[in-house]
Design a protein around this motif. Structure first.
Motif, PDB file in Angstrom:
ATOM      1  N   THR A 213       0.846  -1.198   0.000  1.00 29.80           N
ATOM      2  CA  THR A 213       0.000   0.000   0.000  1.00 29.80           C
ATOM      3  C   THR A 213       0.877   1.242   0.000  1.00 29.80           C
ATOM      4  O   THR A 213       1.817   1.348   0.794  1.00 29.80           O
ATOM      5  CB  THR A 213      -0.923   0.008   1.233  1.00 29.80           C
ATOM      6  N   LEU A 214       0.558   2.198  -0.871  1.00 30.97           N
ATOM      7  CA  LEU A 214       1.314   3.446  -0.967  1.00 30.97           C
ATOM      8  C   LEU A 214       0.454   4.602  -0.470  1.00 30.97           C
ATOM      9  O   LEU A 214      -0.571   4.935  -1.073  1.00 30.97           O
ATOM     10  CB  LEU A 214       1.751   3.708  -2.406  1.00 30.97           C
ATOM     11  N   LEU A 215       0.876   5.212   0.628  1.00 28.90           N
ATOM     12  CA  LEU A 215       0.218   6.403   1.160  1.00 28.90           C
ATOM     13  C   LEU A 215       1.013   7.636   0.777  1.00 28.90           C
ATOM     14  O   LEU A 215       2.244   7.594   0.681  1.00 28.90           O
ATOM     15  CB  LEU A 215       0.114   6.327   2.684  1.00 28.90           C
ATOM     16  N   ILE A 216       0.318   8.751   0.576  1.00 30.56           N
ATOM     17  CA  ILE A 216       0.986  10.016   0.292  1.00 30.56           C
ATOM     18  C   ILE A 216       0.479  11.061   1.270  1.00 30.56           C
ATOM     19  O   ILE A 216      -0.701  11.087   1.626  1.00 30.56           O
ATOM     20  CB  ILE A 216       0.748  10.462  -1.167  1.00 30.56           C
ATOM     21  N   GLY A 217       1.397  11.896   1.740  1.00 30.94           N
ATOM     22  CA  GLY A 217       1.046  13.052   2.550  1.00 30.94           C
ATOM     23  C   GLY A 217       1.607  14.287   1.864  1.00 30.94           C
ATOM     24  O   GLY A 217       2.727  14.265   1.359  1.00 30.94           O
ATOM     25  N   LEU A 223       4.478  21.983  13.144  1.00 33.63           N
ATOM     26  CA  LEU A 223       4.122  21.090  14.245  1.00 33.63           C
ATOM     27  C   LEU A 223       2.665  20.654  14.199  1.00 33.63           C
ATOM     28  O   LEU A 223       2.345  19.492  14.492  1.00 33.63           O
ATOM     29  CB  LEU A 223       4.444  21.765  15.576  1.00 33.63           C
ATOM     30  N   GLU A 224       1.766  21.591  13.810  1.00 32.65           N
ATOM     31  CA  GLU A 224       0.349  21.232  13.806  1.00 32.65           C
ATOM     32  C   GLU A 224      -0.010  20.225  12.714  1.00 32.65           C
ATOM     33  O   GLU A 224      -1.077  19.602  12.761  1.00 32.65           O
ATOM     34  CB  GLU A 224      -0.531  22.479  13.670  1.00 32.65           C
ATOM     35  N   LYS A 225       0.876  20.028  11.730  1.00 23.14           N
ATOM     36  CA  LYS A 225       0.601  19.050  10.673  1.00 23.14           C
ATOM     37  C   LYS A 225       0.806  17.614  11.162  1.00 23.14           C
ATOM     38  O   LYS A 225       0.354  16.668  10.522  1.00 23.14           O
ATOM     39  CB  LYS A 225       1.485  19.311   9.460  1.00 23.14           C
ATOM     40  N   ARG A 226       1.539  17.426  12.232  1.00 23.60           N
ATOM     41  CA  ARG A 226       1.716  16.126  12.896  1.00 23.60           C
ATOM     42  C   ARG A 226       2.352  15.063  11.990  1.00 23.60           C
ATOM     43  O   ARG A 226       2.034  13.869  12.086  1.00 23.60           O
ATOM     44  CB  ARG A 226       0.374  15.609  13.443  1.00 23.60           C
ATOM     45  N   TRP A 227       3.315  15.453  11.152  1.00 24.92           N
ATOM     46  CA  TRP A 227       4.017  14.457  10.340  1.00 24.92           C
ATOM     47  C   TRP A 227       4.796  13.449  11.190  1.00 24.92           C
ATOM     48  O   TRP A 227       4.808  12.247  10.857  1.00 24.92           O
ATOM     49  CB  TRP A 227       4.937  15.137   9.328  1.00 24.92           C
ATOM     50  N   PRO A 228       5.443  13.852  12.273  1.00 25.96           N
ATOM     51  CA  PRO A 228       6.114  12.830  13.095  1.00 25.96           C
ATOM     52  C   PRO A 228       5.148  11.772  13.622  1.00 25.96           C
ATOM     53  O   PRO A 228       5.477  10.573  13.639  1.00 25.96           O
ATOM     54  CB  PRO A 228       6.737  13.644  14.234  1.00 25.96           C
ATOM     55  N   HIS A 252       9.903  24.390   8.703  1.00 22.69           N
ATOM     56  CA  HIS A 252      10.811  24.512   9.847  1.00 22.69           C
ATOM     57  C   HIS A 252      10.822  23.272  10.739  1.00 22.69           C
ATOM     58  O   HIS A 252      11.779  23.040  11.472  1.00 22.69           O
ATOM     59  CB  HIS A 252      10.426  25.734  10.683  1.00 22.69           C
ATOM     60  N   ALA A 253       9.767  22.450  10.677  1.00 24.87           N
ATOM     61  CA  ALA A 253       9.696  21.273  11.545  1.00 24.87           C
ATOM     62  C   ALA A 253      10.088  19.988  10.810  1.00 24.87           C
ATOM     63  O   ALA A 253       9.790  18.892  11.282  1.00 24.87           O
ATOM     64  CB  ALA A 253       8.282  21.137  12.127  1.00 24.87           C
ATOM     65  N   ARG A 254      10.771  20.107   9.690  1.00 23.34           N
ATOM     66  CA  ARG A 254      11.132  18.922   8.920  1.00 23.34           C
ATOM     67  C   ARG A 254      12.050  17.989   9.718  1.00 23.34           C
ATOM     68  O   ARG A 254      11.959  16.765   9.614  1.00 23.34           O
ATOM     69  CB  ARG A 254      11.824  19.320   7.623  1.00 23.34           C
ATOM     70  N   ARG A 255      12.920  18.565  10.541  1.00 24.90           N
ATOM     71  CA  ARG A 255      13.840  17.741  11.315  1.00 24.90           C
ATOM     72  C   ARG A 255      13.093  16.797  12.241  1.00 24.90           C
ATOM     73  O   ARG A 255      13.496  15.640  12.424  1.00 24.90           O
ATOM     74  CB  ARG A 255      14.795  18.627  12.125  1.00 24.90           C
ATOM     75  N   SER A 256      11.993  17.271  12.827  1.00 25.38           N
ATOM     76  CA  SER A 256      11.206  16.411  13.708  1.00 25.38           C
ATOM     77  C   SER A 256      10.646  15.208  12.944  1.00 25.38           C
ATOM     78  O   SER A 256      10.639  14.090  13.454  1.00 25.38           O
ATOM     79  CB  SER A 256      10.053  17.205  14.340  1.00 25.38           C
ATOM     80  N   ALA A 257      10.181  15.462  11.704  1.00 24.01           N
ATOM     81  CA  ALA A 257       9.675  14.357  10.899  1.00 24.01           C
ATOM     82  C   ALA A 257      10.800  13.387  10.556  1.00 24.01           C
ATOM     83  O   ALA A 257      10.618  12.161  10.625  1.00 24.01           O
ATOM     84  CB  ALA A 257       9.022  14.889   9.629  1.00 24.01           C
ATOM     85  N   CYS A 293      -3.425  16.801  10.433  1.00 27.86           N
ATOM     86  CA  CYS A 293      -3.748  18.064  11.095  1.00 27.86           C
ATOM     87  C   CYS A 293      -5.246  18.209  11.318  1.00 27.86           C
ATOM     88  O   CYS A 293      -6.026  18.175  10.366  1.00 27.86           O
ATOM     89  CB  CYS A 293      -3.223  19.225  10.251  1.00 27.86           C
ATOM     90  N   GLU A 294      -5.636  18.402  12.565  1.00 29.28           N
ATOM     91  CA  GLU A 294      -7.041  18.616  12.902  1.00 29.28           C
ATOM     92  C   GLU A 294      -7.420  20.087  12.893  1.00 29.28           C
ATOM     93  O   GLU A 294      -8.560  20.445  13.203  1.00 29.28           O
ATOM     94  CB  GLU A 294      -7.361  18.008  14.268  1.00 29.28           C
ATOM     95  N   ALA A 295      -6.455  20.980  12.522  1.00 33.09           N
ATOM     96  CA  ALA A 295      -6.691  22.420  12.561  1.00 33.09           C
ATOM     97  C   ALA A 295      -6.929  23.011  11.177  1.00 33.09           C
ATOM     98  O   ALA A 295      -6.966  24.226  11.029  1.00 33.09           O
ATOM     99  CB  ALA A 295      -5.506  23.124  13.223  1.00 33.09           C
ATOM    100  N   GLU A 296      -7.098  22.178  10.154  1.00 28.49           N
ATOM    101  CA  GLU A 296      -7.324  22.698   8.802  1.00 28.49           C
ATOM    102  C   GLU A 296      -8.693  23.370   8.709  1.00 28.49           C
ATOM    103  O   GLU A 296      -9.696  22.816   9.151  1.00 28.49           O
ATOM    104  CB  GLU A 296      -7.255  21.570   7.771  1.00 28.49           C
ATOM    105  N   THR A 297      -8.720  24.560   8.095  1.00 29.33           N
ATOM    106  CA  THR A 297     -10.009  25.211   7.877  1.00 29.33           C
ATOM    107  C   THR A 297     -10.679  24.708   6.601  1.00 29.33           C
ATOM    108  O   THR A 297     -11.902  24.755   6.479  1.00 29.33           O
ATOM    109  CB  THR A 297      -9.838  26.731   7.793  1.00 29.33           C
ATOM    110  N   PHE A 298      -9.894  24.225   5.634  1.00 26.85           N
ATOM    111  CA  PHE A 298     -10.460  23.617   4.427  1.00 26.85           C
ATOM    112  C   PHE A 298      -9.701  22.352   4.044  1.00 26.85           C
ATOM    113  O   PHE A 298     -10.271  21.283   3.922  1.00 26.85           O
ATOM    114  CB  PHE A 298     -10.434  24.605   3.255  1.00 26.85           C
ATOM    115  N   CYS A 299      -8.416  22.448   3.828  1.00 27.40           N
ATOM    116  CA  CYS A 299      -7.497  21.362   3.460  1.00 27.40           C
ATOM    117  C   CYS A 299      -7.521  21.088   1.957  1.00 27.40           C
ATOM    118  O   CYS A 299      -8.248  20.227   1.449  1.00 27.40           O
ATOM    119  CB  CYS A 299      -7.752  20.073   4.227  1.00 27.40           C
TER     120      CYS A 299
END
Length: 384
Positions: A213-217, A223-228, A252-257, A293-299
């Protein structure tokens, strides 16, 4: 009609807001409107985009929480720029300092507050959600709701991109909320772009065979995108099913991911893809889009995935979850790594039986038609 967008989130390295504003500049010009974006920049500058559109950068300091962005700090400079432009309508795309500045501007243009951001979801609910429910957090942040209610009395409309956000705003006491859902770029994203060779190549880059299975993000690394969390959830799921994850974006949060990915060969972090046609082909070639991310206004990413024929795996709150519900996708409890992993496993085991969604009917052209019609019909504000 002359429209000025005071847009604090418009930046060279910006994400969804920049994409949206660039489309709106083109849409306004195509409909015979003049549009200027006033944005915080490194220096005062004018960037011409066409005969009736331009970016007016105002020298501004960097935003301390995210160096990708800057913020309006000089009220007089912003008011002077608005006075020079003499707009028919001013829209502002942040509920913070810039909205207050626009509210205080003594001009008589009509005013619209665009709910591009949901700060409570992006910050307060994320920070304190582990120790308090949303109602308790809302009471603790009542100062923010009072601020929004004050703005509501000084703007002609508050434009929300999703009914779930509109409902929250109305429950918070706002009275001028109008819902105008966004949409996808017409003619770009399509299931017909699916490329099984590209899919197999991406899976091979993840060290997996074609039956996996191939998932894409897709989205910036914040931080709010929750990639980690999604990287860890995918690692959990991979103990039960063969699954790979490709994340397209930077920030800026790429290192966390990257730290969350670690040595996992089944997850790949790709650079942003500026070529929209290439992104559409890549998206159509995956099996599902996953969002954190649960904070998207539209996505936009979720809408574009659905237009590409992909199911969406998303948190149960926010704009991404709204899309997943409408298109028969899978939901997991927001910010819950284990539940996200369970949703991935469920999708991987059932993907051949999950119907691929049809492309959404609504397009960005329809969104802009509705927006400009609302602007033309809005009553003129009294001078502040």
């Amino acid at each position: 009609m002359k429209i000025v967008d005071v847009c604090a989130f418009y930046a060279p390295g910006g994400g969804g807001v920049r994409t949206y504003v660039d489309r709106k500049l083109a849409a306004a010009a195509a409909r015979g409107h003049e549009m200027i974006v006033i944005a915080p920049g490194q220096e005062d500058a004018i960037e011409v985009r066409g005969p009736a559109s331009r970016i007016r950068w105002l020298r501004s300091p960097s935003f301390p929480l995210d160096r990708t962005y800057r913020y309006f700090a000089d009220r007089r400079a912003l008011h002077a720029a608005l006075g020079e432009e003499r707009p028919d309508i001013v829209e502002v795309s942040s509920p913070w300092r810039s909205a207050s500045m626009v509210a205080d501007w003594p001009g008589d243009a009509r005013r619209a507050l665009i709910a591009h951001a949901d700060p409570l979801s992006a910050y307060a609910y994320r920070w304190f959600g582990g120790v308090a429910d949303r109602a308790t957090i809302d009471r603790a942040f009542d100062w923010y709701w009072r601020h929004l209610r004050r703005l509501d009395t000084r703007f002609d409309m508050v434009v929300s991109a999703s009914e779930s956000l509109s409902q929250r705003l109305r429950e918070g006491g706002l009275r001028t909320v109008v819902t105008n859902p966004m949409g996808v770029e017409a003619g770009l994203f399509s299931p017909s772009l699916r490329d099984e060779g590209l899919r197999a190549d991406l899976l091979a880059r993840c060290g997996l065979p074609p039956h996996a299975t191939l998932l894409i993000g897709v989205g910036r690394h914040a931080l709010e995108k929750r990639w980690p969390m999604l990287a860890r959830a995918t690692t959990r799921a991979a103990a039960q099913v063969p699954v790979g994850l490709v994340i397209v974006g930077d920030g800026h949060a790429r290192r966390s991911a990257a730290q969350a990915v670690g040595e996992n060969p089944h997850i790949r972090l790709l650079a942003p893809i500026r070529d929209r046609a290439r992104l559409a082909r890549l998206m159509a070639s995956a099996d599902a889009l996953i969002h954190g991310c649960e904070a998207e206004t539209f996505c936009f990413a979720a809408a574009e995935a659905i237009a590409s024929g992909l199911p969406v795996i998303a948190p149960d709150l926010g704009g991404a979850g709204d899309h997943a519900r409408r298109a028969g996708g899978l939901l997991y409890r927001s910010a819950d790594e284990k539940d996200a992993a369970d949703a991935i496993v469920r999708f991987a085991r059932e993907r051949d039986r999950i119907a691929r969604p049809a492309s959404p009917i609504r397009t960005m052209d329809q969104h802009f038609d509705d927006l400009f019609l609302a602007y033309a019909g809005a009553p003129r504000s009294a001078a502040a």
